[in-house]
Scaffold this motif. Structure first.
Motif, PDB file in Angstrom:
ATOM      1  N   ALA A   1       0.800  -1.222   0.000  1.00  0.00           N
ATOM      2  CA  ALA A   1       0.000   0.000   0.000  1.00  0.00           C
ATOM      3  C   ALA A   1       0.835   1.276   0.000  1.00  0.00           C
ATOM      4  O   ALA A   1       0.264   2.374  -0.015  1.00  0.00           O
ATOM      5  CB  ALA A   1      -0.951  -0.003   1.197  1.00  0.00           C
ATOM      6  N   HIS A   2       2.169   1.141   0.001  1.00  0.00           N
ATOM      7  CA  HIS A   2       3.010   2.344  -0.033  1.00  0.00           C
ATOM      8  C   HIS A   2       4.417   1.943  -0.469  1.00  0.00           C
ATOM      9  O   HIS A   2       5.266   1.606   0.346  1.00  0.00           O
ATOM     10  CB  HIS A   2       3.057   3.001   1.352  1.00  0.00           C
ATOM     11  CG  HIS A   2       3.713   4.351   1.356  1.00  0.00           C
ATOM     12  ND1 HIS A   2       3.018   5.518   1.586  1.00  0.00           N
ATOM     13  CD2 HIS A   2       5.006   4.731   1.174  1.00  0.00           C
ATOM     14  CE1 HIS A   2       3.845   6.552   1.554  1.00  0.00           C
ATOM     15  NE2 HIS A   2       5.059   6.096   1.293  1.00  0.00           N
ATOM     16  N   GLY A   3       4.652   1.990  -1.782  1.00  0.00           N
ATOM     17  CA  GLY A   3       5.977   1.649  -2.302  1.00  0.00           C
ATOM     18  C   GLY A   3       6.303   2.512  -3.506  1.00  0.00           C
ATOM     19  O   GLY A   3       5.445   2.762  -4.358  1.00  0.00           O
TER      20      GLY A   3
ATOM     21  N   SER B   1      -2.441   4.049   6.655  1.00  0.00           N
ATOM     22  CA  SER B   1      -1.559   3.314   5.745  1.00  0.00           C
ATOM     23  C   SER B   1      -0.191   3.221   6.408  1.00  0.00           C
ATOM     24  O   SER B   1       0.554   4.200   6.453  1.00  0.00           O
ATOM     25  CB  SER B   1      -1.474   4.045   4.399  1.00  0.00           C
ATOM     26  OG  SER B   1      -0.521   3.454   3.550  1.00  0.00           O
ATOM     27  N   MET B   2       0.144   2.022   6.914  1.00  0.00           N
ATOM     28  CA  MET B   2       1.298   1.868   7.807  1.00  0.00           C
ATOM     29  C   MET B   2       2.263   0.812   7.277  1.00  0.00           C
ATOM     30  O   MET B   2       1.878  -0.061   6.495  1.00  0.00           O
ATOM     31  CB  MET B   2       0.813   1.524   9.217  1.00  0.00           C
ATOM     32  CG  MET B   2      -0.184   2.546   9.753  1.00  0.00           C
ATOM     33  SD  MET B   2      -0.825   2.182  11.408  1.00  0.00           S
ATOM     34  CE  MET B   2       0.567   2.714  12.406  1.00  0.00           C
ATOM     35  N   GLN B   3       3.493   0.883   7.750  1.00  0.00           N
ATOM     36  CA  GLN B   3       4.559   0.020   7.251  1.00  0.00           C
ATOM     37  C   GLN B   3       5.194  -0.724   8.431  1.00  0.00           C
ATOM     38  O   GLN B   3       5.985  -0.130   9.183  1.00  0.00           O
ATOM     39  CB  GLN B   3       5.611   0.851   6.511  1.00  0.00           C
ATOM     40  CG  GLN B   3       5.059   1.588   5.300  1.00  0.00           C
ATOM     41  CD  GLN B   3       4.214   2.801   5.644  1.00  0.00           C
ATOM     42  OE1 GLN B   3       4.569   3.580   6.506  1.00  0.00           O
ATOM     43  NE2 GLN B   3       3.078   2.950   4.976  1.00  0.00           N
TER      44      GLN B   3
ATOM     45  N   PHE C   1      -1.344  -2.125   4.801  1.00  0.00           N
ATOM     46  CA  PHE C   1       0.074  -2.325   5.092  1.00  0.00           C
ATOM     47  C   PHE C   1       0.920  -2.213   3.824  1.00  0.00           C
ATOM     48  O   PHE C   1       0.500  -2.594   2.731  1.00  0.00           O
ATOM     49  CB  PHE C   1       0.302  -3.697   5.724  1.00  0.00           C
ATOM     50  CG  PHE C   1       0.024  -3.753   7.208  1.00  0.00           C
ATOM     51  CD1 PHE C   1      -0.005  -2.608   7.990  1.00  0.00           C
ATOM     52  CD2 PHE C   1      -0.200  -4.972   7.829  1.00  0.00           C
ATOM     53  CE1 PHE C   1      -0.244  -2.669   9.355  1.00  0.00           C
ATOM     54  CE2 PHE C   1      -0.450  -5.054   9.199  1.00  0.00           C
ATOM     55  CZ  PHE C   1      -0.470  -3.901   9.959  1.00  0.00           C
ATOM     56  N   GLY C   2       2.127  -1.712   4.008  1.00  0.00           N
ATOM     57  CA  GLY C   2       3.087  -1.619   2.916  1.00  0.00           C
ATOM     58  C   GLY C   2       4.492  -1.645   3.471  1.00  0.00           C
ATOM     59  O   GLY C   2       4.713  -2.006   4.632  1.00  0.00           O
ATOM     60  N   SER C   3       5.456  -1.245   2.652  1.00  0.00           N
ATOM     61  CA  SER C   3       6.862  -1.305   3.070  1.00  0.00           C
ATOM     62  C   SER C   3       7.569   0.040   2.987  1.00  0.00           C
ATOM     63  O   SER C   3       8.552   0.264   3.675  1.00  0.00           O
ATOM     64  CB  SER C   3       7.627  -2.297   2.191  1.00  0.00           C
ATOM     65  OG  SER C   3       7.674  -1.826   0.853  1.00  0.00           O
TER      66      SER C   3
END
Length: 551
Positions: free
Chosen positions: A85-87, A406-408, A446-448
């Motif tokens: 979700a965040h890259g 939106s968390m990593q 979740f993302g990285s």
């Protein structure tokens, strides 16, 4: 002519006798569907449009589709395609042409890696690297230009910190800045680190552009090649989708060309890079755009509120515990930020804002509340990217405003060795607080944040479940009450990420009518001992029922 007519008629007749969508069945699998109504299955069926037409047992599907092509999973575990979700896709692709400084243990280690990289470059070319982190070095102090000058007196050097929020440059690079960096002034939304009035060689947040803008930009063809590298790496670790925060209009046009040429093997959910040309273009499209394949879409703008903890740029309500007098940086001034949010609101564009510090998160919440007004109860799905350090009193506001966090997960395990020194113990109660959000019904995606962290989502699932590093430390996990279950972790990388992109009716779950996006794994993520989760590898990655990666 009569012969040609007969042949044409025969061809049309043959086409009518063929099934409209030929079916493929995956059998002998152990499938975690993420569908609460049928959480497990042993077979999947999909048509040649890439849509699932059956999820169930081998026997059921073989009976339902007796003429289907069969693929034997040989007992492999299958999960829905993983979504980060965040890259940062272009940032990941560009690493192939940069010196990798991740994991460097000292300035001397960095210099040695740089010398090896410089040996491959033409004379005078920029030496670019990424991934240094002074928190891993003896003394944990920021480096200086002088540390680089001894090894590189004639070549410009530009080294991005691991979080992308600080850059270390040498004197040659400083001299190529768009203006003199000496003195006592500071750029808006950034900080020039100085010794006296002389720039030291470290630029934080908005100050980085003063030197970065001197580097020749990528050509469209170089951009295309960088994306291809990123796509190949992403699908090799089981990603079938990525939310890509902060793409320029020029880079998005490259992606549109690639989508038209069927060169994008996974689903990209692009976010415009702030209140600039891409957002203006998106507004002209009515607030949303997607290509016919479903592999490229944009309906979001990525904005910045503050900096990062590692470079002490995250905006805090109180001073940094290890830097008294410093409360971080607003990368975007509050009035400019509110104007961008209001523009997105008018254009019906989803807003996603980077906020790490508790003051940064509060400013985002205040602005969202002000702009949304009574529309807070609508299906806007505005997001807070990172939501890393949040005052306990502000966490319920995420639910009240119907926001997505939106968390990593790997940020927590990367930061845990030094973050208490930055913040003190008390502020950590609202740090990386996944369960606090879950308990009040805030959706998590979740993302990285790759390439800040590694692209491999199994590392994120492991971090979310254990809150430990790969050595199993600390015992029991860091703030273990915030650990999540395996199903919650997997949901963050599947259903939760899909929901954050308005795609929960297409992907993130394996059920009839959804896209055939899935991953075959070499071990069961729900059954192996916790440390083993990080080592699980994809056997193959499938998008629209086609293998886009096979080991």
């Amino acid at each position: 002519m009569r012969l040609k007519s007969r042949l044409t008629a025969a061809a049309l007749l043959a086409m009518t006798l063929l099934p409209l969508h030929a079916t493929t069945v995956l059998v002998h699998a152990h499938i975690h569907t993420m569908d609460p109504d049928r959480p497990e299955a042993t077979g999947l069926a999909w048509d040649d449009s890439g849509k699932l037409v059956g999820v169930g047992s081998d026997t059921e599907l073989k009976q339902q589709f007796p003429d289907a092509r069969q693929i034997d999973a040989k007992g492999a575990t299958v999960i829905p395609g993983l979504i980060d979700a965040h890259g940062h896709m272009l940032g990941l692709g560009m690493l192939s042409g940069q010196v990798d400084l991740a994991g460097s243990t000292s300035k001397e280690d960095v210099i040695a890696r740089l010398k090896a990289g410089a040996a491959k470059l033409p004379k005078g070319a920029w030496l670019i690297g990424h991934g240094w982190d002074q928190n891993r070095w003896p003394g944990k102090q920021f480096p200086t230009a002088a540390d680089l000058d001894r090894a590189f007196p004639d070549r410009p050097v530009f080294l991005e910190r691991i979080d992308g929020h600080a850059t270390w440059v040498n004197t040659v690079a400083l001299k190529r800045a768009t203006q003199s960096l000496d003195g006592d002034w500071q750029p808006e939304g950034g900080r020039i680190m100085r010794v006296g009035k002389k720039a030291s060689g470290v630029l934080i947040d908005g100050a980085q552009a003063l030197v970065r803008n001197a580097i020749p930009p990528l050509t469209p063809e170089q951009t295309r090649e960088a994306y291809k590298h990123a796509f190949a790496e992403a699908v090799s670790v089981g990603l079938t989708g990525v939310h890509d925060p902060g793409v320029s209009l020029d880079d998005f046009k490259v992606l549109q060309q690639m989508a038209g040429a069927s060169e994008i093997p996974l689903r990209l959910y692009e976010m415009a890079d702030g209140n600039h040309a891409a957002l203006e273009w998106l507004c002209q499209q009515g607030g949303a755009w997607k290509d016919s394949s479903g592999h490229l879409r944009m309906r979001t703008v990525k904005l910045y509120m503050d900096g990062a903890l590692g470079s002490r740029g995250a905006a805090l309500l109180e001073d940094y515990n290890d830097d008294h007098g410093n409360r971080g940086i607003f990368v975007t001034q509050p009035d400019e930020y509110k104007a961008a949010v209001e523009k997105a609101m008018r254009c019906k564009v989803q807003v996603a804002t980077h906020a790490i510090g508790d003051r940064g998160n509060r400013m985002v919440l205040d602005t969202y509340q002000s702009v949304l007004g009574h529309y807070a109860d609508s299906d806007h799905r505005w997001r807070v990217e990172h939501a890393q350090i949040v005052a306990l009193s502000d966490i319920p506001r995420f639910a009240q405003l119907h926001l997505i966090a939106s968390m990593q997960p790997t940020h927590a395990t990367s930061d845990m060795p030094w973050v208490e020194q930055r913040l003190g113990y008390k502020r950590l109660e609202g740090a990386y607080a996944w369960q606090r959000f879950i308990h009040i019904g805030v959706p998590l995606a979740f993302g990285s944040d790759f390439p800040v962290e590694q692209v491999n989502p199994m590392l994120g699932i492991y971090a979310a479940v254990t809150r430990q590093n790969l050595a199993g430390q600390p015992p029991g996990g860091w703030f273990p009450d915030q650990r999540v279950s395996r199903i919650q972790a997997l949901a963050g990388f599947t259903r939760g990420a899909a929901y954050a992109a308005f795609m929960e009716g297409e992907v993130g779950t394996l059920k009839p009518g959804y896209r055939a996006d899935f991953v075959l794994l070499d071990a069961d993520i729900m059954a192996v001992e916790p440390r083993r989760i990080a080592d699980i590898k994809p056997l193959s990655t499938w998008v629209d029922g086609k293998a886009v990666y096979q080991r």
